[in-house]
Design an enzyme around this catalytic site. Structure first.
Site, mmCIF file in Angstrom:
data_model
loop_
_atom_site.group_PDB
_atom_site.id
_atom_site.type_symbol
_atom_site.label_atom_id
_atom_site.label_comp_id
_atom_site.label_asym_id
_atom_site.label_seq_id
_atom_site.Cartn_x
_atom_site.Cartn_y
_atom_site.Cartn_z
ATOM 1 C CG LEU A 90 33.801 -4.168 -0.184
ATOM 2 C CD1 LEU A 90 33.439 -5.583 -1.238
ATOM 3 C CD2 LEU A 90 35.222 -4.539 0.358
ATOM 4 N N GLY A 91 33.784 0.067 -2.333
ATOM 5 C CA GLY A 91 34.215 1.213 -3.090
ATOM 6 C C GLY A 91 35.051 2.241 -2.337
ATOM 7 C CG ASN A 119 29.745 8.104 -12.797
ATOM 8 O OD1 ASN A 119 29.120 7.925 -11.770
ATOM 9 N ND2 ASN A 119 31.038 7.369 -13.127
ATOM 10 C CB ILE A 123 30.580 13.263 -9.125
ATOM 11 C CG1 ILE A 123 31.303 13.202 -10.438
ATOM 12 C CG2 ILE A 123 30.927 14.665 -8.254
ATOM 13 C CD1 ILE A 123 30.263 13.937 -11.355
ATOM 14 N NE ARG A 124 25.637 10.635 -4.100
ATOM 15 C CZ ARG A 124 24.941 10.610 -5.191
ATOM 16 N NH1 ARG A 124 24.563 11.447 -5.992
ATOM 17 N NH2 ARG A 124 24.781 9.266 -5.504
ATOM 18 C CG LEU A 125 33.787 6.896 -4.099
ATOM 19 C CD1 LEU A 125 33.476 6.651 -2.579
ATOM 20 C CD2 LEU A 125 33.740 5.953 -5.071
ATOM 21 C CE1 TYR A 126 36.756 7.975 -7.599
ATOM 22 C CE2 TYR A 126 35.700 9.307 -9.554
ATOM 23 C CZ TYR A 126 36.063 8.200 -9.099
ATOM 24 O OH TYR A 126 36.167 6.914 -9.696
#
Length: 155
Positions: A90-91, A119, A123-126
């Site tokens: 969901l993120g 974080n 960072i990986r998600l972005y």
């Protein structure tokens, strides 16, 4: 799965205040209570509820701020998924929805956010979505990331 990004109203405020993040994420983001209070004080901010099947599962807040070069910057200033709904994709899903939402709403070429150096998960998600560090730091010392988005000019 029915999902929606909603404005926060007096009616929905309590379910947004009930959202919680995991203990190990507490130092990365303010509580929803702090965010809503900040949005009350500073009208640059707009808080949003993230809903799945009519249940509040997350929170985001964006802002439109003037920049030194006389342009405006669109900031995805806060973003969280309640700990009960994490690790379900969901993120990623809602980050894509928020990028689309902001791009359409503001017809913007860039979306900015800031993140603490340590974080790594955020960072990986972005970075998966194309956000890159631009060398700036915000007023809290967080590193600024920017996403160049495709514009949908209204011609």
């Amino acid at each position: 799965m029915f999902t929606e990004i909603r404005d926060i109203t007096a009616f929905s405020k309590q379910e947004i205040l009930a959202l919680r993040i995991a203990d190990n994420q507490q130092h990365f983001i303010e509580t929803t209570r702090q965010c809503l209070a900040e949005a009350e004080r500073d009208r640059h901010f707009t808080p949003l509820g993230l809903y799945k099947d009519n249940s509040a599962i997350g929170f985001a807040m964006y802002g439109v701020f003037p920049h030194d070069d006389q342009s405006q910057r669109i900031w995805l200033d806060r973003y969280l998924i309640d700990e009960r709904y994490q690790k379900q994709g969901l993120g990623k899903y809602f980050l894509q929805q928020l990028i689309h939402y902001l791009t359409v709403k503001f017809n913007c070429a860039h979306i900015y956010l800031s993140v603490y150096d340590n974080n790594a998960v955020a960072i990986r998600l972005y970075q998966q979505f194309g956000f890159t560090f631009n060398g700036e730091r915000d007023d809290k010392g967080e590193k600024v990331m920017v996403l160049e988005v495709c514009r949908h000019d209204n011609h």
